[in-house]
Design a protein around this motif. Structure first.
Motif, PDB file in Angstrom:
ATOM      1  N   ARG A 284       0.809  -1.208   0.676  1.00  0.00           N
ATOM      2  CA  ARG A 284       0.268   0.118  -0.246  1.00  0.00           C
ATOM      3  C   ARG A 284       0.744   1.404   0.057  1.00  0.00           C
ATOM      4  O   ARG A 284       0.056   2.369  -0.512  1.00  0.00           O
ATOM      5  CB  ARG A 284      -1.061   0.363   1.108  1.00  0.00           C
ATOM      6  N   GLU A 285       2.096   1.218   0.691  1.00  0.00           N
ATOM      7  CA  GLU A 285       2.856   2.271   0.327  1.00  0.00           C
ATOM      8  C   GLU A 285       4.107   2.710  -0.725  1.00  0.00           C
ATOM      9  O   GLU A 285       5.054   3.205  -0.124  1.00  0.00           O
ATOM     10  CB  GLU A 285       3.224   2.560   1.949  1.00  0.00           C
ATOM     11  N   THR A 286       3.617   2.035  -1.693  1.00  0.00           N
ATOM     12  CA  THR A 286       4.864   1.683  -2.885  1.00  0.00           C
ATOM     13  C   THR A 286       3.833   1.841  -3.513  1.00  0.00           C
ATOM     14  O   THR A 286       2.645   1.398  -3.743  1.00  0.00           O
ATOM     15  CB  THR A 286       5.551   0.952  -3.080  1.00  0.00           C
ATOM     16  N   ALA A 287       4.321   2.334  -4.941  1.00  0.00           N
ATOM     17  CA  ALA A 287       3.393   2.280  -5.717  1.00  0.00           C
ATOM     18  C   ALA A 287       3.641   1.431  -7.314  1.00  0.00           C
ATOM     19  O   ALA A 287       3.020   1.041  -8.068  1.00  0.00           O
ATOM     20  CB  ALA A 287       3.124   4.013  -6.926  1.00  0.00           C
ATOM     21  N   THR A 288       4.733   1.057  -7.790  1.00  0.00           N
ATOM     22  CA  THR A 288       5.510   0.268  -8.939  1.00  0.00           C
ATOM     23  C   THR A 288       5.999  -0.635  -8.807  1.00  0.00           C
ATOM     24  O   THR A 288       6.186  -1.446  -9.891  1.00  0.00           O
ATOM     25  CB  THR A 288       5.728   1.528  -9.651  1.00  0.00           C
ATOM     26  N   ILE A 289       7.325  -0.287  -8.102  1.00  0.00           N
ATOM     27  CA  ILE A 289       8.543  -1.607  -7.638  1.00  0.00           C
ATOM     28  C   ILE A 289       7.395  -3.175  -7.162  1.00  0.00           C
ATOM     29  O   ILE A 289       6.295  -3.093  -6.475  1.00  0.00           O
ATOM     30  CB  ILE A 289       9.453  -1.430  -6.100  1.00  0.00           C
ATOM     31  N   ARG A 290       7.817  -4.203  -7.442  1.00  0.00           N
ATOM     32  CA  ARG A 290       7.322  -5.265  -7.535  1.00  0.00           C
ATOM     33  C   ARG A 290       8.065  -6.141  -5.205  1.00  0.00           C
ATOM     34  O   ARG A 290       9.161  -5.417  -5.989  1.00  0.00           O
ATOM     35  CB  ARG A 290       8.028  -6.518  -8.701  1.00  0.00           C
TER      36      ARG A 290
END
Length: 319
Positions: free
Chosen positions: A63-69
């Motif tokens: 929930r607190e990142t957007a793009t990284i796997r």
């Protein structure tokens, strides 16, 4: 080459520390941020601030990142019931909008299990558990809506288990299997893996293991080219020799058994950015990997993440 960061929070680090590292990796353009699935620092079992749980952490990072796997390298099959793990991982995949890579291993740290009161069988039975877990988790993920999943094994029985709220990624999130076992591990990888990982393995040992996985895949009619080859290496990159030696000292403190042998290089990459690029290039040529996990025992070392992003990563892009 894909570059991913692996944190080892059993050596220290709160959720906030992991989040800071994940955000640094994301903003620096790394392909993934992964964490180990351990509760115990074997070198210092009473180390503070104490353990964090891998799947609770991943839910927060989702929930607190957007793009990284995101994912584990790797979850121990012995620590969780497969039905519970399947539900947790599917939910993390949904919370991340399809950014989960699912790493699962047999489990190995006997002392960790003993201290926390978690049963761990001998190695042969452990692989039976591991196999059944892969069958159950993938079976639950791929059961159609409205249908039920049944399983009867030596260690687990599921009766009319309703279809789960499935992961975003179909039919399953990418499955990472790893390990050095010469017989059962390659066969499990051939059946289930989208990616096969070797961790802290020298180049010759890694190449031999990848060959075993490829042979096992061909034996069941699967194209081994469909299984990504990846490796995890301990990492000590520095702007100066002093910086690199300091980081190498952290590796030797946390992982005292780990040394890079000249005759089987690649377990550790260390030195200046240009020297590390050369080491990675040699390792890739010897093993055929297309993805590399850079393992940091020190989760607070954001400077190393930024240094690799600025001085190492650009030299490997497009490879």
């Amino acid at each position: 080459m894909d570059l991913r960061i692996v944190a080892e929070p059993q050596f220290g680090g709160t959720y906030e520390d992991l989040l800071a590292a994940a955000r640094a990796a994301e903003s620096s353009g790394f392909d993934g941020f992964f964490r180990s699935d351990h509760y115990l620092d074997r070198a210092n079992p009473s180390a503070l601030p104490g353990p964090t749980d891998a799947w609770t952490t991943l839910a927060g990072l989702a929930r607190e990142t957007a793009t990284i796997r995101i994912g584990t390298l790797v979850t121990a099959a012995t620590l969780r019931h497969p039905s519970v793990l399947a539900i947790s991982a599917a939910q993390v995949d949904r919370m991340s909008h399809g950014r989960l890579d699912f790493g699962l291993g047999s489990g190995h740290d006997v002392e960790e299990h003993r201290r926390y009161g978690v049963p761990i069988p001998d190695i042969n039975e452990r692989f039976d558990v591991y196999t059944e877990q892969l069958e159950i988790i993938t079976g639950l993920w791929t059961t159609p809506a409205g249908a039920h999943f049944n399983f009867s094994g030596k260690h687990y029985t599921l009766t009319d288990a309703p279809a789960l709220r499935t992961p975003v990624q179909s039919p399953t999130p990418p499955i990472i299997i790893g390990g050095a076992g010469k017989k059962r591990t390659p066969h499990l990888a051939a059946r289930f893996a989208n990616e096969f990982n070797v961790i802290f393995a020298g180049a010759s040992a890694a190449a031999a293991q990848f060959d075993r996985v490829a042979a096992a895949a061909r034996a069941i009619g699967r194209d081994p080219g469909g299984i990504v080859r990846s490796a995890a290496v301990a990492t000590a990159v520095g702007r100066t020799s002093g910086d690199s030696m300091r980081r190498l000292g952290v590796i030797h403190k946390c992982l005292p058994w780990l040394r890079s042998e000249a005759e089987d290089f690649g377990r550790i990459v260390a030195g200046s950015p240009n020297h590390v690029v050369d080491q990675i290039g040699r390792y890739r040529e010897a093993t055929g990997i297309s993805r590399l996990y850079l393992d940091f025992p020190d989760v607070w070392d954001l400077d190393q993440i930024e240094l690799i992003a600025s001085d190492v990563k650009p030299q490997l892009e497009g490879d």
